[in-house]
Structure formats: structure tokens, C-alpha cells
Scaffold this motif. Structure first.
Motif, mmCIF file in Angstrom:
data_model
loop_
_atom_site.group_PDB
_atom_site.id
_atom_site.type_symbol
_atom_site.label_atom_id
_atom_site.label_comp_id
_atom_site.label_asym_id
_atom_site.label_seq_id
_atom_site.Cartn_x
_atom_site.Cartn_y
_atom_site.Cartn_z
ATOM 1 N N SER A 1 0.852 -1.180 0.000
ATOM 2 C CA SER A 1 0.000 0.000 0.000
ATOM 3 C C SER A 1 0.895 1.238 0.000
ATOM 4 O O SER A 1 2.121 1.128 0.032
ATOM 5 C CB SER A 1 -0.939 0.000 1.205
ATOM 6 O OG SER A 1 -0.216 -0.091 2.413
ATOM 7 N N SER A 2 0.286 2.413 -0.052
ATOM 8 C CA SER A 2 1.063 3.647 -0.173
ATOM 9 C C SER A 2 2.117 3.759 0.923
ATOM 10 O O SER A 2 1.807 3.637 2.108
ATOM 11 C CB SER A 2 0.127 4.856 -0.088
ATOM 12 O OG SER A 2 0.874 6.045 0.016
ATOM 13 N N ILE B 1 -4.031 6.602 -9.772
ATOM 14 C CA ILE B 1 -3.016 6.292 -8.774
ATOM 15 C C ILE B 1 -2.144 5.145 -9.251
ATOM 16 O O ILE B 1 -2.647 4.144 -9.780
ATOM 17 C CB ILE B 1 -3.679 5.916 -7.437
ATOM 18 C CG1 ILE B 1 -4.481 7.104 -6.881
ATOM 19 C CG2 ILE B 1 -2.641 5.452 -6.416
ATOM 20 C CD1 ILE B 1 -5.400 6.739 -5.739
ATOM 21 N N ILE C 1 1.113 2.672 -7.832
ATOM 22 C CA ILE C 1 1.977 2.260 -6.721
ATOM 23 C C ILE C 1 2.909 1.159 -7.207
ATOM 24 O O ILE C 1 2.459 0.179 -7.807
ATOM 25 C CB ILE C 1 1.150 1.745 -5.522
ATOM 26 C CG1 ILE C 1 0.123 2.782 -5.069
ATOM 27 C CG2 ILE C 1 2.073 1.393 -4.354
ATOM 28 C CD1 ILE C 1 -0.810 2.288 -3.997
ATOM 29 N N SER D 1 9.592 1.618 -2.492
ATOM 30 C CA SER D 1 8.197 1.827 -2.888
ATOM 31 C C SER D 1 8.005 3.238 -3.415
ATOM 32 O O SER D 1 8.682 4.181 -2.977
ATOM 33 C CB SER D 1 7.252 1.602 -1.704
ATOM 34 O OG SER D 1 7.321 0.276 -1.240
ATOM 35 N N TYR E 1 4.720 5.938 -4.696
ATOM 36 C CA TYR E 1 3.303 6.261 -4.868
ATOM 37 C C TYR E 1 3.202 7.502 -5.746
ATOM 38 O O TYR E 1 3.912 8.483 -5.522
ATOM 39 C CB TYR E 1 2.655 6.526 -3.507
ATOM 40 C CG TYR E 1 1.317 7.229 -3.581
ATOM 41 C CD1 TYR E 1 0.137 6.501 -3.619
ATOM 42 C CD2 TYR E 1 1.233 8.617 -3.608
ATOM 43 C CE1 TYR E 1 -1.101 7.140 -3.685
ATOM 44 C CE2 TYR E 1 0.006 9.265 -3.682
ATOM 45 C CZ TYR E 1 -1.153 8.529 -3.717
ATOM 46 O OH TYR E 1 -2.371 9.165 -3.795
#
Length: 248
Positions: free
Chosen positions: A24-25, A201, A203, A227, A229
Motif C-alpha cells: 500500500s502507499s 493512482i 503504486i 516503494s 506512490y
């Protein structure tokens, strides 16, 4: 579109992981879950609620969701699926897993989903009645008789790759894209319904893990991940917040 918990604000306050790696973000942005995190490749989904989730970070206050993907050996080939439904709904995925060598397992896959979604103005005419749109200066921007049709399309795709060598070294990546309406949660008097009204979005996560066994039941695992975002430039708000400037 957004998940809120009483007494908490600022972020989702829960994180989503895949095989123990956060997907996730990384900055705790509020993002829609929906098809951002599909389960076509999942062997099981683990949930942690309450104080134990704090071990995963301050932004895991509410809980942790961990998607465990199926082993490459168990897949042993390719799985393909295609689904269609009402409102121009399409959902397709490919999942592949194989033992490429004596000590090397490879798994990869992806999904693609698109839908125009139901016309809520037909199911809930009271909540989605066509009314005048007023600017912040209380001027009529668009009269009720000239209102546009209700639209709320969504689109998503994802991809993942996992390589495991000798059950000790693991490397992989995940990538997810999701487009959903920026009009969600707003009254008809506050927003224009347009296919351009969307939040896009992206990711991406890249990771590597190493597991070492000391014997006598003791093991250690070291992981490194990167990561990213992005709220993509195609995103647009066509509501009262920017005073409908996108349509002037």
C-alpha cells in the motif's frame, strides 16, 4: 473510495502487505482498496487487529492485511480467467508459476479490470437529483435542466513477479494502477459528472529478502524494499473545491 475510523484522521491507519512486504502507499495516502489489491494470486489473507499491528509501524494503528501469494510449485503452470458483467464490466487475469530449476521458483501474473458502474441516479433519484450547481460566489455555474448524465467509470490493472532461490533468497516486484471517480462522496450540487473527473493512482514496490537458519529452530530474515506512490497528472477535480476552474 475512502475508509475512515472514528477518532482517527489523516490516513487509512492500516497497511496492506503482500508476502510480508508493504504494497500500500508508503506515505500513508488514503487510497481506494477495491481492485488496487486483487486476490487472484492469493493462497490466503492474514489479518492482524488491535495493539499487535503497532509492530508494523505507526500508520498500522488499525490493523494489517497480509496477502500470501500461492507457491509457484502449487500453481505449476498458468491460470487464465475472463469475466464479463453488466455496466460494461470486464475482469481478466493471468497467473503463472513454475519450478524453473532445481532451486529456482518463479511466479508472475497480472489483472485488468474496467467498468462503467451502475447509474446511481436511477437507483437513488432522491440523492442524485439534478440540481443547480453554484460556484463559491453563489452564481449558477450550470442549471439543473442542463445537467450532464451521471457517470462513474473505474479501471485498474496490476502485475507482480516473485522469484525464490533455494527458499532463502527472494526478489520481486508489484505494480498497481487504479482510476476511480473524484466525484465519489460529493452531492450533485457540488460536482460535475464527467469521465475526466478521475483520480489516477500508481503504486510500485521492488523488494529483496534473505532468510538465514541458525539451527535449533532459530531463523532471521533481512529485507530491503523500495516503494513509490504517484497521483498521476491525468487526475482532475471538477467540483466546488477548485470552483469548477477545469471547465472554464
Amino acid at each position: 473510495t475512502a475508509i475512515g475510523i472514528r477518532g482517527i484522521s489523516g490516513s487509512n491507519n492500516f497497511i496492506i502487505m503482500q508476502d510480508g512486504i508493504r504494497v500500500s502507499s508508503p506515505t500513508g495516502e488514503i487510497i481506494p482498496v477495491q481492485d488496487n489489491f486483487p486476490l487472484f494470486h492469493a493462497k490466503r489473507v492474514e489479518l492482524v487487529f488491535g495493539p499487535a499491528s503497532a509492530l508494523y509501524g505507526a500508520d498500522a494503528f488499525s490493523g494489517v492485511i497480509n496477502i500470501i501469494t500461492e507457491d509457484a510449485e502449487k500453481i505449476d503452470g498458468a491460470e487464465v480467467s475472463a469475466t464479463v458483467g453488466s455496466d460494461d464490466y470486464f475482469y481478466n487475469y493471468l497467473n503463472f508459476g513454475k519450478k524453473a530449476a532445481e532451486k529456482l521458483d518463479i511466479a508472475f501474473g497480472g489483472h485488468w479490470n474496467e467498468s462503467q458502474n451502475p447509474d446511481l441516479s436511477e437507483s437513488y433519484p432522491g440523492a442524485f437529483a439534478k440540481t443547480d450547481i453554484l460556484t463559491t460566489g453563489n452564481k449558477v455555474f450550470r442549471a439543473a435542466k442542463d445537467r450532464e448524465l451521471y457517470v462513474a467509470p473505474t479501471e485498474s490493472y496490476s502485475a507482480y513477479l516473485k522469484m525464490d532461490y533455494d527458499k532463502k533468497f527472494t526478489a520481486g516486484l508489484t505494480r498497481s494502477y487504479f482510476s476511480h471517480p473524484s466525484t465519489s462522496g460529493l452531492k450533485p450540487s457540488q460536482t460535475l459528472y464527467s469521465k475526466e473527473s478521475e483520480l489516477d493512482i500508481l503504486i510500485e514496490t521492488y523488494y529483496g529478502k534473505y532468510k538465514h537458519e541458525f539451527g535449533a529452530g532459530f531463523t532471521s530474515e533481512t529485507s530491503l524494499n523500495y516503494s513509490m506512490y504517484q497521483l498521476l497528472p491525468e487526475s482532475k477535480f471538477t467540483n466546488l473545491a477548485p470552483d469548477f476552474s477545469s471547465f472554464k
